[in-house]
Write a protein that holds these residues in place. Structure first.
Motif, PDB file in Angstrom:
ATOM      1  N   SER A  79       0.848  -1.247   0.033  1.00 49.47           N
ATOM      2  CA  SER A  79       0.080   0.152  -0.186  1.00 49.47           C
ATOM      3  C   SER A  79       0.904   1.346   0.046  1.00 49.47           C
ATOM      4  O   SER A  79       2.081   1.348   0.038  1.00 49.47           O
ATOM      5  CB  SER A  79      -0.790  -0.016   1.261  1.00 49.47           C
ATOM      6  OG  SER A  79       0.092   0.046   2.414  1.00 49.47           O
ATOM      7  N   PHE A  80       0.100   2.325  -0.003  1.00 45.12           N
ATOM      8  CA  PHE A  80       1.137   3.680   0.141  1.00 45.12           C
ATOM      9  C   PHE A  80       1.920   3.643   1.233  1.00 45.12           C
ATOM     10  O   PHE A  80       3.012   4.115   1.228  1.00 45.12           O
ATOM     11  CB  PHE A  80       0.123   5.035  -0.239  1.00 45.12           C
ATOM     12  CG  PHE A  80      -0.160   5.263  -1.702  1.00 45.12           C
ATOM     13  CD1 PHE A  80       0.857   5.874  -2.453  1.00 45.12           C
ATOM     14  CD2 PHE A  80      -1.219   4.889  -2.310  1.00 45.12           C
ATOM     15  CE1 PHE A  80       0.753   6.143  -3.704  1.00 45.12           C
ATOM     16  CE2 PHE A  80      -1.615   5.461  -3.563  1.00 45.12           C
ATOM     17  CZ  PHE A  80      -0.488   5.996  -4.510  1.00 45.12           C
ATOM     18  N   ALA A  81       1.040   3.449   2.440  1.00 42.66           N
ATOM     19  CA  ALA A  81       1.559   3.449   3.588  1.00 42.66           C
ATOM     20  C   ALA A  81       2.918   2.480   3.758  1.00 42.66           C
ATOM     21  O   ALA A  81       3.949   2.778   4.359  1.00 42.66           O
ATOM     22  CB  ALA A  81       0.560   2.973   4.540  1.00 42.66           C
ATOM     23  N   GLY A  82       2.678   1.209   3.306  1.00 48.53           N
ATOM     24  CA  GLY A  82       3.807   0.326   3.233  1.00 48.53           C
ATOM     25  C   GLY A  82       4.873   0.874   2.499  1.00 48.53           C
ATOM     26  O   GLY A  82       6.115   0.534   2.967  1.00 48.53           O
ATOM     27  N   LEU A  83       4.638   1.306   1.228  1.00 49.91           N
ATOM     28  CA  LEU A  83       5.776   2.004   0.478  1.00 49.91           C
ATOM     29  C   LEU A  83       6.536   2.928   1.299  1.00 49.91           C
ATOM     30  O   LEU A  83       7.787   2.993   1.019  1.00 49.91           O
ATOM     31  CB  LEU A  83       5.103   2.399  -0.709  1.00 49.91           C
ATOM     32  CG  LEU A  83       6.310   3.042  -1.867  1.00 49.91           C
ATOM     33  CD1 LEU A  83       6.983   2.074  -2.346  1.00 49.91           C
ATOM     34  CD2 LEU A  83       5.476   3.845  -2.863  1.00 49.91           C
ATOM     35  N   GLU A  84       5.591   3.960   1.795  1.00 51.85           N
ATOM     36  CA  GLU A  84       6.487   5.084   2.406  1.00 51.85           C
ATOM     37  C   GLU A  84       7.387   4.315   3.822  1.00 51.85           C
ATOM     38  O   GLU A  84       8.499   4.799   3.697  1.00 51.85           O
ATOM     39  CB  GLU A  84       5.346   5.991   3.181  1.00 51.85           C
ATOM     40  CG  GLU A  84       6.000   7.187   3.851  1.00 51.85           C
ATOM     41  CD  GLU A  84       4.906   8.161   4.728  1.00 51.85           C
ATOM     42  OE1 GLU A  84       5.265   8.983   5.209  1.00 51.85           O
ATOM     43  OE2 GLU A  84       3.720   7.384   4.765  1.00 51.85           O
ATOM     44  N   GLY A  85       6.668   3.245   4.546  1.00 51.95           N
ATOM     45  CA  GLY A  85       7.481   2.965   5.430  1.00 51.95           C
ATOM     46  C   GLY A  85       8.664   2.299   4.919  1.00 51.95           C
ATOM     47  O   GLY A  85       9.947   2.383   5.646  1.00 51.95           O
ATOM     48  N   LEU A  86       8.533   1.494   3.942  1.00 57.17           N
ATOM     49  CA  LEU A  86       9.853   0.868   3.231  1.00 57.17           C
ATOM     50  C   LEU A  86      10.921   1.795   2.910  1.00 57.17           C
ATOM     51  O   LEU A  86      12.101   1.436   3.156  1.00 57.17           O
ATOM     52  CB  LEU A  86       9.362  -0.005   2.146  1.00 57.17           C
ATOM     53  CG  LEU A  86      10.468  -1.004   1.442  1.00 57.17           C
ATOM     54  CD1 LEU A  86      11.529  -1.556   2.454  1.00 57.17           C
ATOM     55  CD2 LEU A  86      10.045  -2.038   0.440  1.00 57.17           C
ATOM     56  N   CYS A  87      10.432   2.975   2.207  1.00 55.80           N
ATOM     57  CA  CYS A  87      11.196   3.698   1.620  1.00 55.80           C
ATOM     58  C   CYS A  87      12.211   4.436   2.733  1.00 55.80           C
ATOM     59  O   CYS A  87      13.316   4.606   2.839  1.00 55.80           O
ATOM     60  CB  CYS A  87      10.791   4.694   0.741  1.00 55.80           C
ATOM     61  SG  CYS A  87      10.161   4.127  -0.836  1.00 55.80           S
ATOM     62  N   ASP A  88      11.375   4.824   3.895  1.00 55.26           N
ATOM     63  CA  ASP A  88      12.028   5.496   5.022  1.00 55.26           C
ATOM     64  C   ASP A  88      13.139   4.452   5.809  1.00 55.26           C
ATOM     65  O   ASP A  88      14.172   4.747   5.999  1.00 55.26           O
ATOM     66  CB  ASP A  88      11.072   5.556   6.050  1.00 55.26           C
ATOM     67  CG  ASP A  88      11.495   6.541   7.046  1.00 55.26           C
ATOM     68  OD1 ASP A  88      12.174   7.611   7.113  1.00 55.26           O
ATOM     69  OD2 ASP A  88      11.501   5.918   8.173  1.00 55.26           O
ATOM     70  N   ALA A  89      12.582   3.190   5.639  1.00 62.64           N
ATOM     71  CA  ALA A  89      13.621   2.346   6.110  1.00 62.64           C
ATOM     72  C   ALA A  89      14.877   2.270   5.301  1.00 62.64           C
ATOM     73  O   ALA A  89      16.091   2.119   5.821  1.00 62.64           O
ATOM     74  CB  ALA A  89      13.253   0.745   6.313  1.00 62.64           C
ATOM     75  N   LEU A  90      14.737   2.107   4.103  1.00 61.22           N
ATOM     76  CA  LEU A  90      15.883   2.131   3.067  1.00 61.22           C
ATOM     77  C   LEU A  90      16.833   3.512   3.386  1.00 61.22           C
ATOM     78  O   LEU A  90      17.994   3.266   3.363  1.00 61.22           O
ATOM     79  CB  LEU A  90      15.396   1.803   1.818  1.00 61.22           C
ATOM     80  CG  LEU A  90      14.674   0.739   1.131  1.00 61.22           C
ATOM     81  CD1 LEU A  90      14.016   0.977  -0.129  1.00 61.22           C
ATOM     82  CD2 LEU A  90      15.682  -0.576   1.463  1.00 61.22           C
TER      83      LEU A  90
END
Length: 369
Positions: A79-90
């Motif tokens: 989801s958009f939230a999942g994408l945001e969280g993953l990009c932040d972790a990267l």
């Protein structure tokens, strides 16, 4: 024995390796693509608990440090939230564009991590290590990456090819039977859309594939990947022939949307049911013989997959709601409904102007209201 299927896309070419033990060889296989001695590994809690230690050890043997990013399992993560969280972790790992992102999981992880790689600092390399049958034969190959939105599945994404795909058949030993059947729906799809000989083989040997007998499983995965690679090479960005790979998906995605993208209907189950519906519609519209449609539907049912709406535990579908989802499908153009239909098992085609009124009547005949 390790089989290699090339995806020849010029400077973006890569290999899909298929066979046992590939997770244990991952460090040596990934080494040529790594500039620094570290990789980000995106996985989910279930896969990481089962196979994370093996992958970490394999990377360590090659002098690579794994930085795991472990996400909740399930379609809701894509989801958009999942994408945001993953990009932040990267970003927190301070990766640069020369570092490698590894997608270690099923289709959700592959789609999400691949999309993150496509947009991270305007494009980072990634490798797919798919851990489900569905991901090994379908979503890990071809470069389609995406997330879901409340308006539909995979509507926001990018084409971003991996550098390598490692399809380790051993990891399928921990896959639940339901997930195995869901992945088999995508295998069956390849026979139904373009290889009558493969479809006939699956009619005879599908039980052996589902039982994870090594020789049958290897052949099913290899042939599926060969077919997808051939189509992707010919039409990477789905301008024409690649649309055939969506056989069963226009029906299936609409059903998934109406059931909430959850455990009520797995993606592969939706594809199986959608394939059966595509054949029944093809027969009703006069494109396909009734007996050919019966054979296709019987193959879906024989695999333990839903083949009728009534198989979904009494869930009621509104024909108009399903049509709205179909109108949002990525293949739809200018308000026209586009479906992948069939003349027979092994001979599918793109129908670009399906009459919405006829489709609505068909959905009601299928049990929608």
């Amino acid at each position: 024995m390790i089989r290699s299927v090339p995806v020849d896309l010029g400077e973006r070419a890569y290999d899909v390796l298929i066979g046992p033990g590939l997770v244990d060889e991952a460090g040596a296989r990934l080494r040529p693509f790594v500039r620094r001695d570290r990789v980000a590994v995106v996985s989910d809690e279930t896969v990481w608990s089962l196979h994370g230690a093996r992958l970490t050890a394999a990377l360590k043997r090659a002098g690579l440090e794994a930085h795991p990013i472990v996400l909740p399992p399930g379609e809701q993560t894509k989801s958009f939230a999942g994408l945001e969280g993953l990009c932040d972790a990267l970003l927190a790992l301070e990766l640069d564009r020369g570092d490698l992102i590894v997608a270690f999981g099923g289709g959700v992880i592959g789609d999400l991590a691949g999309f993150a790689a496509a947009v991270y600092k305007r494009g980072a390399d990634f490798v797919q290590i798919p851990t489900t049958l569905l991901a090994q034969v379908d979503s890990s190959v071809g470069g389609k990456t995406a997330i879901d939105t409340p308006r539909g599945k995979n509507l926001v994404g990018a084409f971003h090819q991996p550098r390598l795909v490692l399809a380790d058949l051993d990891v399928l030993g921990t896959l639940p039977d339901r997930e195995m059947r869901a992945g088999y729906a995508e295998v069956l799809k390849y026979g139904l859309l373009g290889d009558a000989t493969f479809f006939a083989w699956l009619q005879a040997e599908g039980g052996a594939v589902l039982a994870r007998e090594p020789a049958a499983l290897a052949r099913a995965v290899e042939r599926s990947v060969e077919m997808k690679a051939e189509i992707v090479i010919d039409d990477e960005r789905e301008a024409g022939r690649r649309a055939l790979l969506n056989f069963g998906h226009t029906f299936g995605h609409a059903l998934e949307a109406e059931t909430g993208y959850g455990e009520a209907l797995l993606h592969g189950e939706a594809v199986g049911l959608g394939s059966a519906m595509a054949f029944r519609y093809s027969a009703a519209a006069g494109f396909c013989g009734v007996e050919d449609a019966r054979r296709a539907v019987a193959a879906v049912a024989a695999a333990g997959l839903p083949s009728r709406l009534s198989d979904l535990g009494g869930h009621r579908f509104a024909a108009d709601a399903l049509l709205r989802h179909m109108a949002q499908d990525k293949k739809a153009e200018g308000g026209r409904l586009t479906f992948i239909l069939a003349r027979s098992p092994g001979d599918a085609f793109v129908a670009r102007d399906v009459d919405p009124a006829e489709m609505r009547a068909f959905l009601i005949s299928e049990g929608a209201v």
